[in-house]
Motif scaffolding. Structure first.
Motif, PDB file in Angstrom:
ATOM      1  N   GLY A 207      -3.256  -5.567 -43.523  1.00 18.29           N
ATOM      2  CA  GLY A 207      -3.367  -4.988 -42.186  1.00 18.29           C
ATOM      3  C   GLY A 207      -2.103  -4.209 -41.891  1.00 18.29           C
ATOM      4  N   VAL A 208      -2.233  -3.031 -41.257  1.00 18.24           N
ATOM      5  CA  VAL A 208      -1.053  -2.235 -40.922  1.00 18.24           C
ATOM      6  C   VAL A 208      -1.200  -1.650 -39.522  1.00 18.24           C
ATOM      7  CG1 VAL A 208      -1.999  -0.194 -42.121  1.00 18.24           C
ATOM      8  CG2 VAL A 208       0.462  -0.313 -41.627  1.00 18.24           C
ATOM      9  N   LYS A 209      -0.147  -1.794 -38.750  1.00 12.21           N
ATOM     10  CA  LYS A 209      -0.124  -1.254 -37.381  1.00 12.21           C
ATOM     11  C   LYS A 209       0.450   0.156 -37.421  1.00 12.21           C
ATOM     12  CE  LYS A 209       2.505  -2.010 -33.084  1.00 12.21           C
ATOM     13  NZ  LYS A 209       3.417  -2.939 -32.398  1.00 12.21           N
ATOM     14  N   MET A 210      -0.302   1.107 -36.880  1.00  7.79           N
ATOM     15  CA  MET A 210       0.134   2.500 -36.838  1.00  7.79           C
ATOM     16  C   MET A 210       0.176   2.978 -35.389  1.00  7.79           C
ATOM     17  SD  MET A 210       0.383   2.998 -40.125  1.00  7.79           S
ATOM     18  CE  MET A 210       0.303   4.681 -40.695  1.00  7.79           C
ATOM     19  N   GLY A 211       0.811   4.134 -35.168  1.00 11.54           N
ATOM     20  CA  GLY A 211       0.848   4.702 -33.829  1.00 11.54           C
ATOM     21  C   GLY A 211      -0.535   5.163 -33.407  1.00 11.54           C
ATOM     22  N   PRO A 212      -0.884   5.015 -32.110  1.00 15.89           N
ATOM     23  CA  PRO A 212      -2.248   5.319 -31.665  1.00 15.89           C
ATOM     24  C   PRO A 212      -2.648   6.779 -31.785  1.00 15.89           C
ATOM     25  CG  PRO A 212      -0.820   4.882 -29.772  1.00 15.89           C
ATOM     26  CD  PRO A 212      -0.026   4.535 -30.999  1.00 15.89           C
ATOM     27  N   GLY A 213      -1.658   7.663 -31.912  1.00 16.95           N
ATOM     28  CA  GLY A 213      -1.975   9.095 -32.035  1.00 16.95           C
ATOM     29  C   GLY A 213      -2.321   9.520 -33.447  1.00 16.95           C
ATOM     30  N   MET A 214      -2.503   8.570 -34.351  1.00 15.98           N
ATOM     31  CA  MET A 214      -2.807   8.900 -35.754  1.00 15.98           C
ATOM     32  C   MET A 214      -4.063   9.759 -35.845  1.00 15.98           C
ATOM     33  SD  MET A 214      -3.420   6.231 -38.887  1.00 15.98           S
ATOM     34  CE  MET A 214      -3.106   6.774 -40.570  1.00 15.98           C
ATOM     35  N   VAL A 234      -2.897   2.740 -24.548  1.00 14.21           N
ATOM     36  CA  VAL A 234      -3.266   2.593 -25.959  1.00 14.21           C
ATOM     37  C   VAL A 234      -1.985   2.290 -26.729  1.00 14.21           C
ATOM     38  CG1 VAL A 234      -4.545   3.580 -27.879  1.00 14.21           C
ATOM     39  CG2 VAL A 234      -5.041   4.339 -25.577  1.00 14.21           C
ATOM     40  N   THR A 235      -1.927   1.106 -27.343  1.00 21.02           N
ATOM     41  CA  THR A 235      -0.676   0.646 -27.951  1.00 21.02           C
ATOM     42  C   THR A 235      -0.601   0.868 -29.456  1.00 21.02           C
ATOM     43  OG1 THR A 235      -1.587  -1.580 -28.173  1.00 21.02           O
ATOM     44  CG2 THR A 235      -0.329  -1.117 -26.172  1.00 21.02           C
ATOM     45  N   GLU A 236      -1.753   0.913 -30.143  1.00 18.05           N
ATOM     46  CA  GLU A 236      -1.711   1.000 -31.603  1.00 18.05           C
ATOM     47  C   GLU A 236      -3.093   1.331 -32.155  1.00 18.05           C
ATOM     48  OE1 GLU A 236      -2.448  -3.320 -33.401  1.00 18.05           O
ATOM     49  OE2 GLU A 236      -0.789  -3.361 -31.964  1.00 18.05           O
ATOM     50  N   VAL A 237      -3.105   1.730 -33.428  1.00 20.68           N
ATOM     51  CA  VAL A 237      -4.335   1.668 -34.222  1.00 20.68           C
ATOM     52  C   VAL A 237      -3.982   0.800 -35.419  1.00 20.68           C
ATOM     53  CG1 VAL A 237      -3.817   3.864 -35.427  1.00 20.68           C
ATOM     54  CG2 VAL A 237      -6.116   2.888 -35.507  1.00 20.68           C
ATOM     55  N   THR A 238      -4.799  -0.211 -35.677  1.00 19.10           N
ATOM     56  CA  THR A 238      -4.567  -1.090 -36.819  1.00 19.10           C
ATOM     57  C   THR A 238      -5.576  -0.756 -37.903  1.00 19.10           C
ATOM     58  OG1 THR A 238      -4.130  -2.775 -35.161  1.00 19.10           O
ATOM     59  CG2 THR A 238      -4.097  -3.467 -37.435  1.00 19.10           C
TER      60      THR A 238
END
Length: 408
Positions: A207-214, A234-238
């Motif tokens: 699992g990896v947490k990325m910035g929500p604007g990806m 919106v805090t993240e996209v995982t």
């Protein structure tokens, strides 16, 4: 992950420093000068006083993410900015627990929020952090958890033998004397996205947490992407790979609020799914949650409401019926006018409006500037009358929609 000076943390790792920090009440900016003077008068060194006050301020700020746990934790400024909220970290940990993972490497653990959540579920955790100061903070923060070990090392060089799960929260900011700056390119993250994909290629639960604007085209093809919003932000996209990815889910929007959590999912890739019709502004106007927009699920919400978009490129939905949904905020449409400052100013005056809430999408108007133009300089504050305007575009035409927020 972060690069706070070592000397800001070192004084706190002494008995005197830890006890002094524990003795302080909640941080208040207005009191900081007098507290500083009092502590120095009591014989504490300027370095210790500065470290204690900085930490007290960070702990108070951290309560929004960590609740009462913040009072026993150590923080760095950059680490706190990127740290996962504890209620979100618990959901990450739940994925690994449900998949039967027994040992997770938290690569780039930062202050240890995700490691804390994993360890609290009796999962063994190897928490890896390259920055010495941040690793020291994580060691303190994870002391209550015997299943967690902190390793001061580069995340990309750790031996993963015997470890069946990996969690990553890559550094997405650079730190300099002027503060922290966000990085947008996934290959410039530390570690980069290609490293994450390499780990997943071996079949491990990743699992990896990325910035929500990806951007959607940066999301790897073989994962589930879950956008998360907390309290409207919106805090993240995982990105979830292998056994921690759900079968039949390609993208999802998880909306967490004071009312609980709700999720919308789709098995379709980003260019698939329903195509929403386009129609007039009428009935009820809906503003989708940011996670729904980021996950490309606006058309799915429109379909669920029996509604349509007001413009194919803009995330506003209209529907004839009122729906109480965690995925979109509802407004009753009262009036639709062409966007014209002079006409809007006359409308404000004619209706005696003194407070104006302006929302916008698909138009370059700055709400603050427009508000100054429309509202009278002298306002009757005793008899305040509020109105809400939604500014948007329908094709080439700019419109102003007068709406009334619906409360359920």
């Amino acid at each position: 992950m972060s690069h706070a000076p070592q000397e800001q943390i070192a004084p706190l790792l002494t008995t005197e420093g830890w006890e002094l920090l524990a003795s302080l009440g909640p941080y208040r900016e207005a009191d900081s000068f007098s507290v500083n003077a009092d502590l120095r008068k009591a014989g504490h060194s300027p370095e210790l006083v500065a470290a204690v006050l900085t930490q007290s301020r960070l702990r108070t700020r951290a309560e929004a993410k960590f609740g009462e746990f913040a009072r026993q934790m150590l923080f760095t400024q950059a680490g706190l900015e990127q740290a996962t909220r504890l209620n979100v970290a618990a959901r990450h940990a739940e994925r690994f627990a449900k998949a039967g993972i027994s040992h997770v490497a938290d690569l780039g653990c930062g202050l240890g929020a995700d490691s804390m959540a994993l360890a609290s579920m009796d999962i063994a955790v190897t928490a890896v952090e390259m920055d010495e100061t941040t690793a020291a903070c994580a060691t303190i923060n994870l002391m209550p958890f015997p299943h967690a070990t902190v390793v001061h090392s580069d995340a990309t060089s750790v031996d993963l033998d015997g470890i069946d799960g990996v969690w990553l929260d890559p550094a997405r900011r650079t730190t300099s004397t002027s503060g922290t700056k966000r990085i947008w390119d996934p290959e410039a993250f530390s570690p980069p996205l290609s490293f994450v994909e390499g780990l997943a290629a071996g079949g491990r639960a990743v699992g990896v947490k990325m910035g929500p604007g990806m951007p959607h085209d940066s999301v790897p093809a073989n994962c589930e992407a879950q956008w998360v919003s907390v309290g409207g932000d919106v805090t993240e996209v995982t990105l979830w790979f292998n056994t921690v990815a759900r079968r039949g889910v390609r993208r999802a929007a998880l909306v967490i609020s004071s009312q609980g959590a709700a999720e919308l999912t789709s098995g379709e890739d980003f260019d698939g799914g329903p195509v929403a019709a386009v129609g007039p502004v009428e009935g009820f106007l809906y503003e989708p949650d940011g996670a729904v927009i980021r996950a490309g699920l606006v058309a799915d919400v429109a379909e669920r409401f029996g509604g349509h978009l007001v413009d194919e490129h803009i995330a506003y939905i209209c529907a004839p019926e009122l729906h109480d949904s965690p995925f979109a905020r509802a407004y009753k449409v009262l009036e639709v006018m062409p966007y014209n400052v002079k006409a809007l100013k006359a409308w404000v005056k004619a209706n005696g409006i003194t407070v104006l809430d302006i929302k916008k999408r698909g138009t370059a108007v700055t709400p603050e500037e427009l508000r100054k133009q429309l509202l009278p300089s002298k306002r009757d504050t005793k008899h305040a009358k509020t109105a809400t305007l939604v500014l948007t575009r329908i094709g080439e035409e700019r419109v102003a929609v007068v709406v009334e927020p619906v409360t359920f």
